[in-house]
Structure formats: structure tokens, C-alpha cells
Motif scaffolding. Structure first.
Motif, PDB file in Angstrom:
ATOM      1  N   ASP A  17      -4.945   0.697   1.780  1.00  0.00           N
ATOM      2  CA  ASP A  17      -3.863   0.106   1.018  1.00  0.00           C
ATOM      3  C   ASP A  17      -4.063  -1.408   0.979  1.00  0.00           C
ATOM      4  N   CYS A  19      -2.858  -3.409  -1.316  1.00  0.00           N
ATOM      5  CA  CYS A  19      -1.837  -4.044  -2.154  1.00  0.00           C
ATOM      6  C   CYS A  19      -1.512  -5.424  -1.571  1.00  0.00           C
ATOM      7  N   PRO A 142       3.622   2.474   1.951  1.00  0.00           N
ATOM      8  CA  PRO A 142       2.578   1.797   1.168  1.00  0.00           C
ATOM      9  C   PRO A 142       3.145   0.582   0.442  1.00  0.00           C
ATOM     10  N   TRP A 214      -0.030   6.960  -1.901  1.00  0.00           N
ATOM     11  CA  TRP A 214       0.756   5.721  -2.003  1.00  0.00           C
ATOM     12  C   TRP A 214       2.109   5.968  -2.646  1.00  0.00           C
TER      13      TRP A 214
END
Ligand code: SF4
Length: 397
Positions: A17, A19, A142, A214
Motif C-alpha cells: 500500500d 498510497c 488501506p 484495498w
């Protein structure tokens, strides 16, 4: 439990992840990219000033508005995230190092200020954000996890939230899961606790499926299984399923009368690029503003004699108040020079097309992208304008 199941998607396994957040920045071609979560889109004047100074002194001078009502700074030098983090923390924009990336909360625009909803979701925003931050388990959500808090006007419930609250009346709320009604009906005062329980149930179901998904919709029968976990002794009240309203293609623009007699101005920021100077001006005009998922900014609580001057000042900086403006039709990805994958400077090209009146597809709502990934593509019906080695390809539905 009668919640409809989405088509099963292949569970995602072993994905990292990545992000971005304010501390975990992304290395883009034009420098570091930091994403600052803004639950409910609400920023105080002081926070705007902090962000404007950070954009000017640490980044490229812009604050990018995202489709989740968050903000991004680009062009950060190596190590700048340390200074950025300290500034954000001082301004109350980084209340948790551990949970900063999971605070993705969209709220109805102008909730509590205009009479279009059943209730005021601003207390939900505060309580949900506090509840997320208070639970160490929820730090494992997530970075793409999204909550939507809709006061019943139907503007954000259809924007793809993993967990959502949709007011059906002043006394009844629907819990939505991956954009579908779960049938669970908490009272308004219990709704945030149920949404937090749903977030925990998502993590539990994800672990049970051995998945690293996610999004809730990526789990096998995700909405039904999460709802079933919540139904096990926790929630007694169920209601007939209701359709979740589709999100509007654009948000409100212009002036809106408030319940208290004051006025809110809603201005679109072309291509979502708010300059540091615009942020400073917004901070002078209002005690707080609300960012929307449609790359616009709400300037609320203006007295009658202040509206015209505020609109003129903002208009002169490039903000748009005309709902017929072509700027409302166009979104873009970052493109060159920010993204190494891009085949074109899509922002410059889209800007030139708007100014020349040569937008393709008759000026229909369109998303310009520098490659096939089409980052930032809005929900709903959109013409894709995709860069290729031989120029742009226009894909109409
Ligand atoms: S769509 Fe392609 S070019 Fe645009 S930001 Fe995403 S990866 Fe980069």
C-alpha cells in the motif's frame, strides 16, 4: 442479511500500500508528492495559511485538490517532509502519525448550512475522525479506504465509499457498504459507532479471506459479509433496501443562500490547482472553507454586503462561478512534468483547448490523461482523452 452482493473480484494479495500521505510521500518525477487528508473537506483560515506557506516554501506553489476533498503538495525536495510534517502538526492537520493516511472522509457539501439535507453531518465528521484515530486496529486500513457521510441530499453517497452513512430522515440513517445499502438502520446518534464497526469488520473479513484488498468491493461478497459480521448481535434494526443516489457529475457552483440568512460562495478551481495566493485570499475571506470532491471550494458564512466583493476577488484569481464554464467539464491527471509515465503535458494541453474553445467531444465532460492508467478519472459518464505517441485519442462512451 439481505444486502446485495457485488460481483466477486479477485482478492488482491501481497500488494504494497504505497498510497501517499503527508509523511509517506511519493517520489514523482517533479519531486516528492505529499497528500494531506482533510476530513469533511473543512479547513480553517489558519490551516489555509499554513498550507499556502508550505506550498510556496517547500513545494511548487500549488495545492492540488483531489476527488476525495483532500490536498496534495508537489515538487518537494528530498527531506522536506520533515518540515512539512512539523508545520502540518502545528496547524492541526496531522493529528496522528499512525492514522494519517486512513482519514479519508467525504461529507455533504454545505451540510448544516443549507436546508437540502435531513441533518448536519459535521458532528459525524468530527466523531468519525476521532474514532478512527482512537483505534490502533484502524491504523491498518488501506490508504484508499473511504468513508462518505451524506446528510440526505445525495451528493456524496454515490462516490464509491467503502463505508457510508446516508441520512434517510432526521431520525434514520442507512449504512452503506461499497456503495450499496446494507439494510442496517442506526439512529443518527449511533451511526458513527456503526460505521467504525464496519471499518473493523472490513479488516476482519479481509484477514479471514487472506486478502490484502484495498477496497471493500474487492473482497468476495464484501458488502454482504461485512454486514453479516455487524448483524451478529450488534445491530437490531433493519429496513427495506433503498437505492443509493448516484453522485452528481458536478457539485454546486455560484452563490447559495444559507439557513441563517448568510451566503456561501462555491468556486471551481480549474484543474484543481489552487495557488498559494488563492489559499491566502480564502483565508482572508472566511474563518473556514470546505473543499469538495468536484475540485471546488466553498466559502461560507458571508454577510450580504461581503458577497459581491468576495466573488470579484476570487474571480480575478481564476476561480470559476459560472456553471456553464468549460472548466467544469475538464479534469486531468498530473501528466508531464510531474509523472514520468506521461506522454504529454496534459494540463497545458487541456488548458489550451479550454481557452481556444476546442475541447473534443463537443465539450462534453472529459478526463485528460497522460497514459492508459487514467489516474484521477472521475466517477460517472466521462469522455476519456488519452495521450498516445501519436497524439490524443478521444474515447466516447
Ligand atoms: S494517468 Fe498515467 S501519466 Fe497520468 S498521472 Fe497517472 S500514470 Fe501518470
Amino acid at each position: 442479511m439481505s444486502s446485495p452482493a457485488l460481483p466477486a473480484a479477485a482478492p488482491s494479495r501481497d500488494r504494497v500500500d504505497a498510497c501517499p500521505g503527508a509523511l509517506q510521500t511519493h517520489a514523482a518525477a517533479d519531486g516528492g508528492l505529499a497528500r494531506v487528508r482533510v476530513p469533511g473537506g473543512t479547513l480553517s483560515a489558519g490551516q489555509l495559511r499554513t498550507l499556502a506557506a508550505a506550498a510556496r516554501e517547500l513545494g511548487d506553489g500549488y495545492l492540488e485538490l483531489t476527488s476525495r476533498g483532500n490536498l496534495q503538495l508537489r515538487g518537494l525536495a528530498p527531506g522536506a517532509e520533515t518540515s512539512l510534517g512539523a508545520r502540518l502538526a502545528d496547524a492541526g492537520l496531522l493529528p496522528s502519525d499512525t492514522h494519517e493516511r486512513v482519514r479519508n472522509v467525504l461529507a455533504s457539501t454545505l451540510s448544516g448550512r443549507t436546508g437540502d439535507g435531513h441533518l448536519d453531518v459535521r458532528p459525524w465528521v468530527r466523531d468519525l475522525d476521532a474514532g478512527l484515530r482512537a483505534d490502533p486496529v484502524l491504523a491498518g486500513l488501506p490508504g484508499r479506504f473511504l468513508a462518505t457521510l451524506d446528510d440526505g441530499r445525495g451528493d456524496v453517497a454515490g462516490l464509491g465509499g467503502d463505508v457510508g452513512l446516508l441520512a434517510l430522515s432526521p431520525g434514520s440513517v442507512a449504512l452503506t457498504l461499497a456503495g450499496t445499502d446494507s439494510g442496517l438502520r442506526p439512529r443518527p446518534g449511533d451511526a458513527v459507532a456503526l460505521a467504525l464497526a464496519a471499518a473493523r469488520a472490513f479488516l476482519a473479513e479481509r484477514a479471514a479471506q487472506g486478502s490484502s484488498a484495498w477496497r471493500l468491493a474487492e473482497l468476495t461478497d464484501g458488502p454482504a459479509r461485512v454486514a453479516a459480521r455487524l448483524g451478529e448481535g450488534r445491530v437490531g434494526h433493519h429496513g427495506p433496501l433503498v437505492p443509493v443516489p448516484s453522485a452528481p457529475l458536478t457539485g454546486p457552483v455560484g452563490a447559495a443562500g444559507q439557513l441563517d440568512g448568510r451566503t456561501a460562495l462555491i468556486g471551481v478551481v480549474p484543474l484543481g490547482r489552487l495557488t498559494a495566493d488563492q489559499a491566502d485570499l480564502l483565508a482572508r475571506l472566511a474563518a473556514e472553507v470546505q473543499l469538495t470532491p468536484w475540485r471546488s471550494v466553498v466559502v461560507p458564512d458571508l454577510a450580504e454586503d461581503a458577497v459581491d466583493d468576495a466573488a470579484v476577488d476570487l474571480f480575478r484569481t481564476g476561480m470559476v462561478f459560472d456553471e456553464a464554464s468549460p472548466w467544469l467539464q475538464v479534469t486531468t491527471c498530473a501528466g508531464r512534468p510531474g509523472c514520468a509515465k506521461s506522454l504529454a503535458d496534459v494540463r497545458a494541453d487541456a488548458t489550451a483547448a479550454v481557452r481556444a474553445g476546442t475541447l473534443p467531444a463537443g465539450g462534453a465532460r472529459q478526463h485528460w490523461a497522460g497514459c492508459e492508467r487514467r489516474c484521477g478519472r472521475p466517477q460517472g459518464g466521462v469522455v476519456d482523452v488519452v495521450a498516445t505517441p501519436a497524439g490524443y485519442r478521444v474515447e466516447e462512451d
